[in-house]
Design a protein around this motif. Structure first.
Motif, PDB file in Angstrom:
ATOM      1  N   GLU A  71       5.390  68.696   4.373  1.00 60.45           N
ATOM      2  CA  GLU A  71       4.208  68.218   3.676  1.00 60.45           C
ATOM      3  C   GLU A  71       3.733  66.923   4.329  1.00 60.45           C
ATOM      4  N   GLY A  72       2.477  66.578   4.064  1.00 59.49           N
ATOM      5  CA  GLY A  72       1.955  65.335   4.609  1.00 59.49           C
ATOM      6  C   GLY A  72       0.645  65.539   5.333  1.00 59.49           C
ATOM      7  N   THR A  73       0.103  64.445   5.860  1.00 65.71           N
ATOM      8  CA  THR A  73      -1.167  64.470   6.573  1.00 65.71           C
ATOM      9  C   THR A  73      -0.965  64.951   8.003  1.00 65.71           C
ATOM     10  N   LEU A  74      -2.078  65.161   8.701  1.00 67.67           N
ATOM     11  CA  LEU A  74      -1.991  65.522  10.114  1.00 67.67           C
ATOM     12  C   LEU A  74      -1.313  64.415  10.910  1.00 67.67           C
ATOM     13  N   ASP A  75      -1.587  63.152  10.572  1.00 65.54           N
ATOM     14  CA  ASP A  75      -0.907  62.046  11.240  1.00 65.54           C
ATOM     15  C   ASP A  75       0.597  62.130  11.022  1.00 65.54           C
ATOM     16  N   ASP A  76       1.008  62.432   9.802  1.00 68.47           N
ATOM     17  CA  ASP A  76       2.435  62.566   9.498  1.00 68.47           C
ATOM     18  C   ASP A  76       3.072  63.654  10.370  1.00 68.47           C
ATOM     19  N   LYS A  77       2.389  64.775  10.489  1.00 68.36           N
ATOM     20  CA  LYS A  77       2.923  65.901  11.257  1.00 68.36           C
ATOM     21  C   LYS A  77       3.000  65.571  12.752  1.00 68.36           C
ATOM     22  N   ARG A  78       1.957  64.908  13.264  1.00 66.45           N
ATOM     23  CA  ARG A  78       1.983  64.529  14.679  1.00 66.45           C
ATOM     24  C   ARG A  78       3.128  63.567  14.972  1.00 66.45           C
ATOM     25  N   VAL A  79       3.261  62.553  14.125  1.00 67.14           N
ATOM     26  CA  VAL A  79       4.304  61.549  14.345  1.00 67.14           C
ATOM     27  C   VAL A  79       5.691  62.182  14.262  1.00 67.14           C
TER      28      VAL A  79
END
Length: 271
Positions: free
Chosen positions: A27-35
């Motif tokens: 779960e999380g934002t696209l930024d979270d997933k990229r990081v």
């Protein structure tokens, strides 16, 4: 693929599967997933630092233009040095083979530095001192074309004194990054970023600092220029994107509206 003919081991493939499964289900934002994704790859291939960005302009013979969306392993001073290295005109000339490979294949490409530019060419480049100042030597660059919108551009870096990346490590990065096509497609910035190439190089350098929350005094210090000069560049950036604050600028690049606060409906006459 026959594992006997591949530098990637069965254990590597199991890690790749685990990483891709974790990213798909998290779960999380696209930024979270990229990081999360980049941190996992960095750990697996033993890298020091990385960037995930978007390139509205990446063509042979033209200076590349980047907007860095996420970074890892960089403090603020080293980030400034990285940006100065990236914006050097000879860096653009040296990375032309990567742009050519994108055009020729029309597909995601991943290259070690030696596959992009020879050691002799790199070490004699006027841009080399800038890369050395950023303490970046070995690197892997990975780029994915987004039809009609530009390219995602990803870099993994090691310090100057570190050993080069291997074919195995580049292959691992490529396999994982091509396995998240949805993340490349979904994380494309707002179309307004296509106006970034119209900015002068120094404005582009400062723009990347602003979108990561840097304050003006720090930018001036790290770039070795006066606060007055930084303010002049920022005024030019704000005029270019028709915004009046750093928050509006970030919102405009992400959302296209330039507004950092939603307007509440005005109250009507009270009874």
């Amino acid at each position: 693929m026959n594992l006997q003919d591949s530098p990637v081991t069965e254990g590597d493939f199991l890690e790749v599967v685990r990483i891709l499964a974790d990213i798909v289900t998290m779960e999380g934002t696209l930024d979270d997933k990229r990081v999360k994704l980049m941190g996992e790859i960095a750990h697996l291939i033993g890298t020091d630092s990385w960037v995930w960005g978007f390139a509205p302009l990446l063509k042979p013979g033209e200076q590349p233009v980047y907007l860095f969306q996420n970074l890892g392993g960089f403090d603020e001073e080293r980030m400034s040095r990285l940006l100065m290295a990236v914006e050097h005109t000879d860096t653009g000339a040296m990375t032309a083979p990567l742009a050519e490979a994108l055009i020729q294949t029309g597909a995601h490409v991943t290259r070690l530095r030696k596959h992009i530019v020879t050691d002799q060419r790199f070490e004699s480049s006027p841009a080399e001192p800038y890369w050395r100042a950023a303490d970046i030597g070995p690197l892997i660059l990975s780029a994915r074309p987004l039809e009609g919108r530009g390219n995602t551009i990803i870099g993994f870096y090691r310090p100057v004194s570190a050993p080069p990346f291997t074919e195995r490590e580049a292959r691992i990065a490529h396999i994982i990054l091509t396995g998240v096509a949805w993340l490349h497609e979904a994380s494309t910035p707002n179309p307004v970023v296509h106006d970034i190439p119209k900015l002068p190089p120094r404005c582009r350098l400062i723009l990347n600092q602003l979108v990561h929350g840097r304050v003006r005094k720090e930018i001036a210090r790290d770039l070795g220029i006066s606060l007055h000069t930084v303010n002049d560049y920022i005024k030019q950036i704000f005029r270019h994107f028709d915004v009046h604050s750093q928050m509006q600028l970030i919102s405009r690049l992400k959302n296209g509206d330039g507004h950092d606060v939603k307007q509440l409906p005005q109250a009507g006459p009270q009874p």
